[in-house]
Design a protein around this motif. Structure first.
Motif, PDB file in Angstrom:
ATOM      1  N   UNK A  98       0.798  -1.230   0.000  1.00 13.12           N
ATOM      2  CA  UNK A  98       0.000   0.000   0.000  1.00 13.12           C
ATOM      3  C   UNK A  98       0.826   1.273   0.000  1.00 13.12           C
ATOM      4  N   UNK A  99       2.077   1.195   0.464  1.00 12.73           N
ATOM      5  CA  UNK A  99       2.909   2.399   0.555  1.00 12.73           C
ATOM      6  C   UNK A  99       4.275   2.119  -0.055  1.00 12.73           C
ATOM      7  N   UNK A 100       5.023   3.174  -0.262  1.00 13.82           N
ATOM      8  CA  UNK A 100       6.360   3.031  -0.829  1.00 13.82           C
ATOM      9  C   UNK A 100       7.311   3.983  -0.105  1.00 13.82           C
ATOM     10  N   UNK A 101       7.614   3.626   1.142  1.00 12.98           N
ATOM     11  CA  UNK A 101       8.493   4.440   1.970  1.00 12.98           C
ATOM     12  C   UNK A 101       9.852   3.766   2.115  1.00 12.98           C
ATOM     13  N   UNK A 102      10.819   4.523   2.600  1.00 11.66           N
ATOM     14  CA  UNK A 102      12.190   4.004   2.677  1.00 11.66           C
ATOM     15  C   UNK A 102      12.371   2.964   3.778  1.00 11.66           C
ATOM     16  N   UNK A 103      11.834   3.229   4.970  1.00 11.47           N
ATOM     17  CA  UNK A 103      12.128   2.385   6.122  1.00 11.47           C
ATOM     18  C   UNK A 103      10.965   1.503   6.580  1.00 11.47           C
ATOM     19  N   UNK A 104       9.746   1.850   6.220  1.00 12.39           N
ATOM     20  CA  UNK A 104       8.593   1.111   6.727  1.00 12.39           C
ATOM     21  C   UNK A 104       7.442   1.213   5.743  1.00 12.39           C
TER      22      UNK A 104
END
Length: 203
Positions: free
Chosen positions: A10-16
């Motif tokens: 659902x998301x595309x973040x660096x750490x989580x």
């Protein structure tokens, strides 16, 4: 037992990131579950690999001439908008042994040098942290710290106080302060065990 039928990132973040799981309950009813993970993609999820490689490392270190102080950090954390007592900790980098990660992280957070000790099998393998919400797992490394505490190597985003706490201070912290749960459990060992790291010895 339940069954996962589909996974969607659902998301595309660096750490989580958040992953949406389509699932079927043991009754046959369909549902959805949401998991936070440090995995960068679906193929790297522990659900997919079936492996429990540690995402992070937690360092339980003693210091002082008599090894009678425990190394803690008091760190500002956004989820509670407050400071909380924790052990030094951090992420394990790709290809990095978690004992190496422990030395690197404690130096970055406290400026102190870390010497790990050997422990029986099963005492420092990765364990899951908050399994109802995330697949994150961390290994604990035990050892001793030397040198003077320093903030010099902390990142700009880190708000960390370095605490070298004796048993009296640990008792106060347990009674009065916000503490990460694993840290609290280990501090209970610290104040009760006459021999430092005595609980790590095999019978």
């Amino acid at each position: 037992m339940g069954k996962i039928t589909n996974i969607k990132k659902q998301t595309d973040n660096r750490f989580l990131n958040i992953y949406e799981l389509d699932n079927i309950h043991k009754s046959g009813r369909k549902g959805k579950y949401f998991v936070a993970s440090r995995a960068k993609d679906i193929d790297s999820l522990k659900i997919t690999t079936g492996k429990n490689n540690p995402d992070g490392v937690i360092i339980y270190a003693l210091s002082g001439e008599d090894k009678d102080k425990v190394v803690l950090i008091r760190q500002y954390r956004y989820p509670i908008n407050d400071y909380i007592y924790e052990f030094p900790a951090g992420l394990v980098e790709e290809g990095e042994d978690y004992s190496e990660a422990a030395g690197r992280e404690i130096y970055e957070e406290t400026g102190m040098r870390f010497t790990p000790i050997s422990v029986p099998d099963g005492y420092n393998r990765p364990f899951f942290t908050t399994i109802g919400m995330t697949d994150e797992s961390c290994a604990t490394v035990f050892g001793y710290c030397d040198g003077e505490p320093s903030h010099e190597h902390q990142e700009d985003s880190e708000e960390i106080e370095i605490i070298l706490a004796d048993k009296d201070e640990v008792r106060r912290i347990l009674k009065e302060e916000k503490i990460a749960i694993m840290t609290a459990y280990m501090l209970m060992h610290f104040i009760k065990d006459e021999e430092p790291f005595g609980f790590l010895k095999e019978d």
